[in-house]
Write a protein that holds these residues in place. Structure first.
Motif, short mmCIF file in Angstrom:
data_model
loop_
_atom_site.label_atom_id
_atom_site.label_comp_id
_atom_site.label_asym_id
_atom_site.label_seq_id
_atom_site.Cartn_x
_atom_site.Cartn_y
_atom_site.Cartn_z
N SER A 72 0.83 -1.20 0.00
CA SER A 72 0.00 0.00 0.00
C SER A 72 0.86 1.26 0.00
O SER A 72 0.58 2.23 -0.72
CB SER A 72 -0.93 0.01 1.22
N GLU A 73 1.95 1.24 0.78
CA GLU A 73 2.83 2.40 0.83
C GLU A 73 3.54 2.63 -0.50
O GLU A 73 3.70 3.78 -0.94
CB GLU A 73 3.85 2.22 1.95
N ILE A 74 3.95 1.54 -1.13
CA ILE A 74 4.63 1.66 -2.43
C ILE A 74 3.69 2.25 -3.47
O ILE A 74 4.06 3.14 -4.24
CB ILE A 74 5.18 0.29 -2.87
N ALA A 153 9.55 -3.62 -6.31
CA ALA A 153 8.83 -4.34 -7.37
C ALA A 153 8.51 -5.76 -6.95
O ALA A 153 7.44 -6.29 -7.27
CB ALA A 153 9.66 -4.33 -8.66
N SER A 154 9.42 -6.40 -6.22
CA SER A 154 9.17 -7.78 -5.77
C SER A 154 7.98 -7.84 -4.81
O SER A 154 7.20 -8.78 -4.84
CB SER A 154 10.43 -8.37 -5.10
N ILE A 155 7.83 -6.81 -4.00
CA ILE A 155 6.69 -6.75 -3.06
C ILE A 155 5.39 -6.56 -3.83
O ILE A 155 4.39 -7.24 -3.58
CB ILE A 155 6.90 -5.63 -2.04
N VAL A 156 5.39 -5.63 -4.77
CA VAL A 156 4.19 -5.38 -5.57
C VAL A 156 3.78 -6.64 -6.32
O VAL A 156 2.60 -7.04 -6.31
CB VAL A 156 4.41 -4.21 -6.55
N GLY A 157 4.74 -7.30 -6.97
CA GLY A 157 4.43 -8.50 -7.73
C GLY A 157 3.94 -9.64 -6.85
O GLY A 157 2.99 -10.35 -7.20
#
Length: 213
Positions: A72-74, A153-157
């Motif tokens: 959410s923060e990203i 990006a790894s967290i979003v994915g």
């Protein structure tokens, strides 16, 4: 290892690239490459020069709750975010590496800002791969563990794909995708042997499990 403000390799690399005139630097990672079912997903993010998010690191090192929080923060902080997805049938057709590269390229092409406007990056940092694009790029080995933007990006994915697994779990409850996230756990392999392959299983990954050539 969490990234410390201003001290990690990416911040130095970012500063160098910005000094060369690059403003939009996209960082790209994939998730689901080793799964037995479902899409391989790639995420591309353009993080701002300021607005550093404490706690960002390789998604595999984070709890699901922490990943959701950072996700959410990203999304609130990023200049732009893009997602690429390649389904199981295509993975079987062209192989997982080519599908992963295709998803990464798609993620870059799909980057939008918070208003939904397309953003074309000026430089790309990719986790361990090189994608088919004319945009200048650099492959970073173990990028999700060493580069702030690739970790983001790894967290979003990961969160995006985990949510897909929740949906697949409702469509195919007998396989419990919401639990093992389609990875080749003992439980998942046993469920495949019991029920056979579903529509979203990667058939090319199941030959040994199903005892076929």
């Amino acid at each position: 290892m969490s990234f410390q403000r201003g001290s990690d390799a990416l911040r130095e690399l970012e500063s160098k690239l910005r000094s060369e005139g690059y403003r939009y630097i996209a960082c790209v990672d994939e998730v689901g490459r080793g799964c037995l079912a479902g899409d391989v997903v790639a995420a591309a993010v353009i993080m701002p020069e300021d607005g550093f998010i404490e706690g960002v690191k390789d998604s595999k090192k984070l709890s699901p709750k922490k990943r959701e929080q950072l996700y959410s923060e990203i999304l609130k902080t990023a200049i732009g975010v893009g997602i690429g997805r390649i389904d199981a049938d295509t993975i079987d057709e062209i192989n997982i590496r080519q599908a992963t590269l295709m998803a990464m390229k798609m993620a870059v092409e799909n980057i939008v800002d918070r208003e939904g406007s397309i953003i074309t990056p000026e430089y790309i940092l990719v986790d361990a791969e090189t994608i088919d694009t004319d945009i200048p790029q650099q492959a970073i080995i173990k990028g999700d563990a060493t580069v702030y933007g690739i970790a983001a990006a790894s967290i979003v994915g990961k969160v995006y794909r985990d949510r897909l697994c929740e949906e697949w779990g409702k469509l195919y409850p007998e396989y419990r995708f919401e639990k093992h996230k389609a990875y080749g756990t003992k439980e998942h392999r046993e469920l495949i042997q019991e029920h056979g392959a579903s529509e979203i299983h990667r058939k090319s990954f199941l030959k040994k499990i199903l005892g076929v050539e």
